[in-house]
Design a protein around this motif. Structure first.
Motif, PDB file in Angstrom:
ATOM      1  N   UNK A   2       1.373  -1.178  -0.049  1.00  0.00           N
ATOM      2  CA  UNK A   2      -0.275   0.258  -0.149  1.00  0.00           C
ATOM      3  C   UNK A   2       1.387   1.497  -0.353  1.00  0.00           C
ATOM      4  N   UNK A   3       0.700   2.176  -0.891  1.00  0.00           N
ATOM      5  CA  UNK A   3       1.515   2.842  -0.875  1.00  0.00           C
ATOM      6  C   UNK A   3       0.603   4.620  -0.710  1.00  0.00           C
ATOM      7  N   UNK A   4       0.947   5.391  -0.036  1.00  0.00           N
ATOM      8  CA  UNK A   4       0.123   6.594   0.616  1.00  0.00           C
ATOM      9  C   UNK A   4       0.758   8.001  -0.343  1.00  0.00           C
ATOM     10  N   UNK A   5       0.134   8.196  -0.498  1.00  0.00           N
ATOM     11  CA  UNK A   5       1.164   9.277  -1.485  1.00  0.00           C
ATOM     12  C   UNK A   5       0.589  10.440  -0.273  1.00  0.00           C
ATOM     13  N   UNK A   6       0.560  11.513   0.378  1.00  0.00           N
ATOM     14  CA  UNK A   6      -0.021  13.462   0.539  1.00  0.00           C
ATOM     15  C   UNK A   6       0.686  13.745  -0.656  1.00  0.00           C
ATOM     16  N   UNK A   7      -0.043  14.540  -1.153  1.00  0.00           N
ATOM     17  CA  UNK A   7       0.155  15.562  -2.205  1.00  0.00           C
ATOM     18  C   UNK A   7      -0.164  16.780  -1.763  1.00  0.00           C
ATOM     19  N   UNK A   8      -0.384  17.173  -0.876  1.00  0.00           N
ATOM     20  CA  UNK A   8      -0.094  18.981  -0.580  1.00  0.00           C
ATOM     21  C   UNK A   8      -2.308  19.053  -0.007  1.00  0.00           C
ATOM     22  N   UNK A   9      -2.601  19.886  -0.409  1.00  0.00           N
ATOM     23  CA  UNK A   9      -1.769  20.795  -1.709  1.00  0.00           C
ATOM     24  C   UNK A   9      -1.219  22.142  -1.201  1.00  0.00           C
ATOM     25  N   UNK A 121      -3.659  11.488  -0.577  1.00  0.00           N
ATOM     26  CA  UNK A 121      -4.687  12.375   0.544  1.00  0.00           C
ATOM     27  C   UNK A 121      -4.393  13.700   0.233  1.00  0.00           C
ATOM     28  N   UNK A 122      -5.730  14.201  -0.081  1.00  0.00           N
ATOM     29  CA  UNK A 122      -5.286  15.744  -0.173  1.00  0.00           C
ATOM     30  C   UNK A 122      -5.918  16.701   0.433  1.00  0.00           C
ATOM     31  N   UNK A 123      -4.978  18.301   0.669  1.00  0.00           N
ATOM     32  CA  UNK A 123      -5.999  19.023   1.606  1.00  0.00           C
ATOM     33  C   UNK A 123      -6.216  19.920   0.567  1.00  0.00           C
ATOM     34  N   UNK A 124      -7.404  20.462   0.995  1.00  0.00           N
ATOM     35  CA  UNK A 124      -7.800  21.568   0.112  1.00  0.00           C
ATOM     36  C   UNK A 124      -8.485  22.220   0.736  1.00  0.00           C
ATOM     37  N   UNK A 170      -9.388   3.928 -10.349  1.00  0.00           N
ATOM     38  CA  UNK A 170      -8.715   2.926  -9.505  1.00  0.00           C
ATOM     39  C   UNK A 170      -8.605   3.655  -8.064  1.00  0.00           C
ATOM     40  N   UNK A 171      -7.485   4.616  -7.748  1.00  0.00           N
ATOM     41  CA  UNK A 171      -7.078   5.221  -6.868  1.00  0.00           C
ATOM     42  C   UNK A 171      -7.692   5.639  -5.824  1.00  0.00           C
ATOM     43  N   UNK A 172      -7.730   5.290  -5.328  1.00  0.00           N
ATOM     44  CA  UNK A 172      -8.480   6.006  -3.577  1.00  0.00           C
ATOM     45  C   UNK A 172      -7.985   7.180  -3.953  1.00  0.00           C
ATOM     46  N   UNK A 173      -9.067   8.446  -3.190  1.00  0.00           N
ATOM     47  CA  UNK A 173      -9.121   9.932  -3.214  1.00  0.00           C
ATOM     48  C   UNK A 173      -9.410   9.947  -1.699  1.00  0.00           C
ATOM     49  N   UNK A 174      -8.639  10.313  -0.893  1.00  0.00           N
ATOM     50  CA  UNK A 174      -8.568  11.354   0.471  1.00  0.00           C
ATOM     51  C   UNK A 174      -8.689  12.510   0.300  1.00  0.00           C
ATOM     52  N   UNK A 186      -5.042  14.608  14.211  1.00  0.00           N
ATOM     53  CA  UNK A 186      -5.408  12.982  14.099  1.00  0.00           C
ATOM     54  C   UNK A 186      -6.168  11.940  13.262  1.00  0.00           C
ATOM     55  N   UNK A 187      -7.664  12.461  12.999  1.00  0.00           N
ATOM     56  CA  UNK A 187      -8.149  10.898  12.121  1.00  0.00           C
ATOM     57  C   UNK A 187      -6.762  11.299  11.101  1.00  0.00           C
ATOM     58  N   UNK A 188      -6.411  12.536  10.154  1.00  0.00           N
ATOM     59  CA  UNK A 188      -5.783  12.416   8.846  1.00  0.00           C
ATOM     60  C   UNK A 188      -4.774  11.163   9.742  1.00  0.00           C
ATOM     61  N   UNK A 189      -4.211  11.780   9.801  1.00  0.00           N
ATOM     62  CA  UNK A 189      -2.886  11.219   9.738  1.00  0.00           C
ATOM     63  C   UNK A 189      -3.349   9.408  10.834  1.00  0.00           C
ATOM     64  N   UNK A 190      -3.597   9.512  11.527  1.00  0.00           N
ATOM     65  CA  UNK A 190      -4.685   7.665  11.543  1.00  0.00           C
ATOM     66  C   UNK A 190      -4.807   7.270   9.991  1.00  0.00           C
ATOM     67  N   UNK A 191      -5.685   7.933   9.590  1.00  0.00           N
ATOM     68  CA  UNK A 191      -6.463   7.725   8.119  1.00  0.00           C
ATOM     69  C   UNK A 191      -4.859   7.527   7.596  1.00  0.00           C
ATOM     70  N   UNK A 192      -3.648   8.140   7.088  1.00  0.00           N
ATOM     71  CA  UNK A 192      -3.085   8.339   6.166  1.00  0.00           C
ATOM     72  C   UNK A 192      -1.905   6.578   6.708  1.00  0.00           C
ATOM     73  N   UNK A 193      -1.703   6.379   7.950  1.00  0.00           N
ATOM     74  CA  UNK A 193      -0.917   5.517   8.899  1.00  0.00           C
ATOM     75  C   UNK A 193      -1.689   4.136   9.141  1.00  0.00           C
TER      76      UNK A 193
END
Length: 291
Positions: A2-9, A121-124, A170-174, A186-193
């Motif tokens: 599982x590869x999690x990409x945190x892409x900013x923004x 995972x992307x912050x808006x 097929x790539x989920x977006x959070x 904390x929820x963001x970090x838990x979901x990522x990890x």
């Protein structure tokens, strides 16, 4: 894997978030999640993606990448964080579009990690408040060009997310809203990890402590210690109540200083952003992390 990409923004506390992830890397490792230091992969990935676009990437590229990133460490899940995955700060806006190169770059990442399961995972953030930061270091001519080509009333995060879903369905977006981050940090970090809700986490209130008075944080920690069995939803309500009373107003003030913009314009763009977030929640394959 599982590869999690945190892409900013850009402009969504991306650096602080990475620091909190790294702070917990030993704890995450116990659960099969690895958080490599950014120096191990940022430039390497950039070079590999460029080689792929030039048609020079080899079939061994993935193995070479993982050897360099993991250094023989075993992992079920890897967190890679870089606000520049979809483009630099200069490339974040073109016309009335966020990150015009995002689809091509995501396709490159998918090709490089074809044997792995990718998740984004992307912050808006409100366009009215993200724009000043994106243009802060721009040359005056560049700033004038960007603003001249921009229709602020048509700048939509939902457009970016829809483009990404079409490119790689097929790539989920959070995603989450920058404005909600103190409550859901904390929820963001838990979901990522991949950590469960009841598992210990260091720095789960890092962002709260940055915007709340010292007295407020002292009282909040005391209250939480006295109520250790609170549910996550209850904790967020408590956070909101303490923020309302002890927030440092200077940390929340966001001055929008853009040529040609007035208060009415900012209010309209803000309203459109709030409506856009409702659209985002209806996009299939997109999960909104919210309070």
């Amino acid at each position: 894997m599982q590869v999690i990409f945190h892409c900013g923004a850009h402009g969504t506390e991306e650096d602080r978030l990475l620091k909190t992830l790294l702070r917990n890397k030993d704890r995450f490792r116990l659960h099969g999640t690895v958080v490599p230091g950014p120096g191990k992969y940022r430039y390497l990935l950039k070079d590999c993606m460029a080689a792929l676009q030039d048609g020079q990437a080899t079939t061994e590229a993935r193995d070479v990448l993982w050897d360099a990133i993991l250094e023989e460490e075993q992992a079920d899940r890897v967190l890679l964080s870089n606000a520049n995955f979809f483009g630099s700060q200069r490339q974040a806006i073109q016309g009335s579009q966020f990150y015009p190169e995002a689809e091509a770059r995501l396709l490159s990442l998918q090709h490089l990690f074809a044997q792995d399961n990718l998740e984004l995972f992307i912050g808006l953030r409100n366009p009215a408040t993200i724009l000043p930061g994106l243009l802060e270091n721009a040359h005056p001519d560049r700033k004038a060009q960007v603003l001249g080509n921009l229709d602020p009333y048509n700048l939509r995060w939902s457009d970016l997310l829809t483009r990404l879903r079409r490119a790689v369905p097929d790539v989920p977006l959070n995603v989450w809203c920058f404005e909600d981050m103190p409550l859901i940090w904390a929820q963001i970090i838990r979901d990522m990890s991949g950590l469960e809700m009841n598992q210990r986490l260091d720095g789960g209130m890092d962002l709260l402590s940055a915007i709340m008075s010292r007295e407020g944080m002292r009282r909040l920690r005391q209250y939480l210690a006295q109520h250790p069995d609170m549910s996550e939803m209850h904790r967020r309500r408590v956070f909101a109540a303490f923020l309302d009373k002890y927030v440092r107003e200077d940390e929340l003030e966001e001055e929008v200083d853009l040529p040609g913009w007035n208060e009415a314009m900012v209010d309209t763009v803000t309203t459109l952003y709030e409506e856009d977030m409702e659209t985002v929640q209806r996009i299939p394959g997109v999960t909104m992390i919210s309070p």
